[in-house]
Motif scaffolding. Structure first.
Motif, PDB file in Angstrom:
ATOM      1  N   ALA A  86       0.833  -1.207   0.000  1.00 29.74           N
ATOM      2  CA  ALA A  86       0.000   0.000   0.000  1.00 29.74           C
ATOM      3  C   ALA A  86       0.866   1.254   0.000  1.00 29.74           C
ATOM      4  O   ALA A  86       0.613   2.200  -0.760  1.00 29.74           O
ATOM      5  CB  ALA A  86      -0.922  -0.004   1.218  1.00 29.74           C
ATOM      6  N   LEU A  87       1.902   1.275   0.828  1.00 29.60           N
ATOM      7  CA  LEU A  87       2.791   2.433   0.880  1.00 29.60           C
ATOM      8  C   LEU A  87       3.592   2.571  -0.409  1.00 29.60           C
ATOM      9  O   LEU A  87       3.816   3.687  -0.898  1.00 29.60           O
ATOM     10  CB  LEU A  87       3.723   2.316   2.083  1.00 29.60           C
ATOM     11  N   PHE A  91       3.665   5.866  -2.844  1.00 28.92           N
ATOM     12  CA  PHE A  91       4.884   6.588  -3.230  1.00 28.92           C
ATOM     13  C   PHE A  91       5.102   6.556  -4.741  1.00 28.92           C
ATOM     14  O   PHE A  91       5.684   7.481  -5.310  1.00 28.92           O
ATOM     15  CB  PHE A  91       6.099   5.990  -2.511  1.00 28.92           C
ATOM     16  N   ASP A  92       4.630   5.502  -5.396  1.00 30.88           N
ATOM     17  CA  ASP A  92       4.757   5.392  -6.859  1.00 30.88           C
ATOM     18  C   ASP A  92       3.585   6.043  -7.591  1.00 30.88           C
ATOM     19  O   ASP A  92       3.485   5.951  -8.816  1.00 30.88           O
ATOM     20  CB  ASP A  92       4.855   3.911  -7.278  1.00 30.88           C
TER      21      ASP A  92
END
Length: 236
Positions: A86-87, A91-92
């Motif tokens: 999820a993180l 970030f992408d």
């Protein structure tokens, strides 16, 4: 949640398969369809979970199965994999809105971190979902199993509730208005922000207007294509 998410948002649906049942999946997709395009569909679980009860649902609904082996008894590696992915997606810039399908309060911290970074987060969970997880999201959607839904139909009229939080919200918001009137839409948004699980239907009403009109201490009027609410003491 329409006030939080935009119709063009990219949505990620991440499912904690070890914690819930396949029947919830179609409900979750119906919930997020209003928020944007679902670009990420993943189901996380161990071999016993994904190879048995979840296989048919994940294949049919085009979810990517994310298999996580348990390296030690009692350790759930699926939760960590879901949180990391999820993180990484955030970030992408793969997704703007996240739907976590789980009732596990361990994901409350993940919800808070995603929201701190500007993402919108909703939870689709069962009645057992702890308040810690419900309140960590922008909006909580409670899945009711079909038999539970049918049982509630016959009792809905007998179980109407008038939580004090609603009239308190009107009083608080009216203090910021010169004439003491509060827009019905703004009231609904405020209630969902303070209680992500708030729903007129859960309290036995067909909609927010019907719910507001049931309060002896509130009065309503229609003006400019919308409805407005006021505390009766203010009106008098």
């Amino acid at each position: 949640m329409a006030e939080y998410a935009k119709q063009g948002d990219r949505v990620a649906v991440l499912v904690d398969c070890d914690n819930t049942s396949p029947e919830i999946l179609e409900y979750a997709l119906r919930v997020v369809a209003q928020f944007g395009r679902v670009v990420v569909r993943r189901g996380y679980g161990n071999h016993a979970t994904l190879a048995n009860k979840w296989q048919e649902a994940l294949v049919r609904l085009a979810f990517t199965p994310c298999l996580q082996y348990q390296y030690a008894a009692g350790k759930n590696t699926s939760d960590i994999a879901l949180a990391l992915d999820a993180l990484e997606d955030l970030f992408d810039h793969r997704a703007d809105t996240y739907c976590l399908v789980t009732s596990d309060s361990d994901f409350a911290y993940l919800c808070r971190k995603l929201r701190e970074r500007g993402a919108t987060v909703c939870i689709v969970g069962e009645d057992k979902t702890p308040d810690a997880l419900r309140n960590a999201s922008d909006q909580f959607f409670e899945y009711q199993k079909p038999e539970a839904e049918n049982a509630k139909v016959g009792t809905a009229k007998k179980s109407k509730k008038r939580p004090k939080a609603l009239i308190a919200a009107v009083s608080l918001m009216a203090a910021e208005s010169a004439e003491g009137w509060v827009g019905l839409g703004a009231l609904g948004q405020y209630m969902r922000r303070t209680d992500p699980g708030f729903s007129p239907q859960k309290n036995g009403y067909g909609g927010l207007l019907e719910m507001v009109e049931s309060y002896p201490g509130l009065t309503t009027r229609r003006d400019g294509g919308g409805h407005w609410v006021q505390v009766k003491e203010k009106a008098e």
